[in-house]
Design a protein around this motif. Structure first.
Motif, PDB file in Angstrom:
ATOM      1  N   ARG A 183       0.837  -1.209   0.000  1.00  0.00           N
ATOM      2  CA  ARG A 183       0.000   0.000   0.000  1.00  0.00           C
ATOM      3  C   ARG A 183       0.870   1.256   0.000  1.00  0.00           C
ATOM      4  O   ARG A 183       0.552   2.241  -0.665  1.00  0.00           O
ATOM      5  N   THR A 205      -5.949   9.207 -11.373  1.00  0.00           N
ATOM      6  CA  THR A 205      -5.419   8.054 -10.636  1.00  0.00           C
ATOM      7  C   THR A 205      -6.231   7.824  -9.371  1.00  0.00           C
ATOM      8  O   THR A 205      -6.603   6.686  -9.050  1.00  0.00           O
ATOM      9  N   GLU A 251      -7.255  -0.378  -4.681  1.00  0.00           N
ATOM     10  CA  GLU A 251      -5.830  -0.137  -4.921  1.00  0.00           C
ATOM     11  C   GLU A 251      -5.224  -1.132  -5.906  1.00  0.00           C
ATOM     12  O   GLU A 251      -4.594  -0.738  -6.887  1.00  0.00           O
ATOM     13  N   LEU A 252      -5.398  -2.431  -5.653  1.00  0.00           N
ATOM     14  CA  LEU A 252      -4.808  -3.440  -6.548  1.00  0.00           C
ATOM     15  C   LEU A 252      -5.466  -3.407  -7.927  1.00  0.00           C
ATOM     16  O   LEU A 252      -4.783  -3.524  -8.953  1.00  0.00           O
ATOM     17  N   ILE A 274      -8.494   4.490  -8.332  1.00  0.00           N
ATOM     18  CA  ILE A 274      -8.333   3.792  -7.050  1.00  0.00           C
ATOM     19  C   ILE A 274      -9.673   3.709  -6.327  1.00  0.00           C
ATOM     20  O   ILE A 274     -10.038   2.659  -5.786  1.00  0.00           O
ATOM     21  N   VAL A 314      -4.004  -0.556  -9.920  1.00  0.00           N
ATOM     22  CA  VAL A 314      -2.663  -0.861 -10.423  1.00  0.00           C
ATOM     23  C   VAL A 314      -2.769  -1.736 -11.659  1.00  0.00           C
ATOM     24  O   VAL A 314      -2.148  -1.465 -12.688  1.00  0.00           O
ATOM     25  N   VAL A 341       5.930  -0.929  -9.287  1.00  0.00           N
ATOM     26  CA  VAL A 341       5.266  -1.517  -8.115  1.00  0.00           C
ATOM     27  C   VAL A 341       4.956  -2.980  -8.378  1.00  0.00           C
ATOM     28  O   VAL A 341       5.203  -3.847  -7.531  1.00  0.00           O
ATOM     29  N   PHE A 389       3.372   2.477 -11.473  1.00  0.00           N
ATOM     30  CA  PHE A 389       2.664   1.259 -11.099  1.00  0.00           C
ATOM     31  C   PHE A 389       3.346   0.028 -11.689  1.00  0.00           C
ATOM     32  O   PHE A 389       3.302  -1.052 -11.100  1.00  0.00           O
ATOM     33  N   ASP A 434       3.776   1.503  -1.327  1.00  0.00           N
ATOM     34  CA  ASP A 434       4.302   1.554  -2.688  1.00  0.00           C
ATOM     35  C   ASP A 434       3.275   2.168  -3.645  1.00  0.00           C
ATOM     36  O   ASP A 434       3.604   3.022  -4.462  1.00  0.00           O
ATOM     37  N   ILE A 435       2.035   1.730  -3.534  1.00  0.00           N
ATOM     38  CA  ILE A 435       0.973   2.228  -4.409  1.00  0.00           C
ATOM     39  C   ILE A 435       0.756   3.724  -4.189  1.00  0.00           C
ATOM     40  O   ILE A 435       0.702   4.503  -5.143  1.00  0.00           O
ATOM     41  N   TRP A 436       0.651   4.139  -2.947  1.00  0.00           N
ATOM     42  CA  TRP A 436       0.404   5.558  -2.676  1.00  0.00           C
ATOM     43  C   TRP A 436       1.631   6.420  -2.968  1.00  0.00           C
ATOM     44  O   TRP A 436       1.501   7.620  -3.266  1.00  0.00           O
TER      45      TRP A 436
END
Length: 161
Positions: free
Chosen positions: A61, A88, A97-98, A92, A101, A129, A126, A63-65
């Motif tokens: 999470r 983006t 989140e996943l 989300i 991505v 990520v 992404f 990493d995503i943010w």
């Protein structure tokens, strides 16, 4: 993802004093002409500071943010004012989140992807990520991320003989 290890101890200490996004922005303005490598470090620190404030429960999470905040840094550099990475954030919200991505990685290269790379923030995509967290994604998403990053690397070296 943090490239502060490439900085001198004095430069790492300078980065540790930056506690807010605004501190990072002002620092980058102040040192930009004399120390361009510190501009990149300040941008990375800005992303780190914002993600730390979220108190996220997993490295994935975070990493995503980090990507979202890096996109917002890139938008700031491009437009000279603070704007949110609205598209983006909407993806989300709509896909999770996943899911966001996966959706972004499966799309053709975007302006944001290229801008992040051009600013030295290629680790904040992404695609990156996905490659760092392959166990959370299907093989087709991992393959798509790898193809996009390989194509990007190929375009970086295409003009080099």
């Amino acid at each position: 993802m943090n490239s502060f290890e490439n900085l001198s101890p004095d430069d790492r200490k300078r980065m540790s004093y930056l506690k807010t996004r605004d501190d990072c922005t002002q620092f980058a303005r102040n040192v930009g002409d004399r120390h361009p490598h510190l501009v990149l470090a300040a941008r990375q620190r800005s992303v780190e500071v914002q993600v730390n404030a979220m108190n996220l429960d997993s490295a994935l999470r975070r990493d995503i943010w980090s990507v979202v905040y890096a996109q917002e840094e890139a938008i700031f550099v491009k437009h000279g004012r603070r704007l949110r990475a609205g598209n983006t954030r909407k993806v989300i919200t709509n896909r999770g989140e996943l899911g966001a991505v996966e959706y972004v990685v499966k799309q053709p290269g975007s302006e944001s992807f290229e801008l992040l790379h051009s600013l030295g923030l290629g680790d904040y995509t992404f695609e990156a990520v996905v490659l760092r967290n392959q166990e959370h994604f299907s093989s087709d998403v991992v393959d798509a991320a790898r193809r996009k990053l390989d194509a990007r690397r190929g375009s970086d070296t295409a003009g080099v003989a």
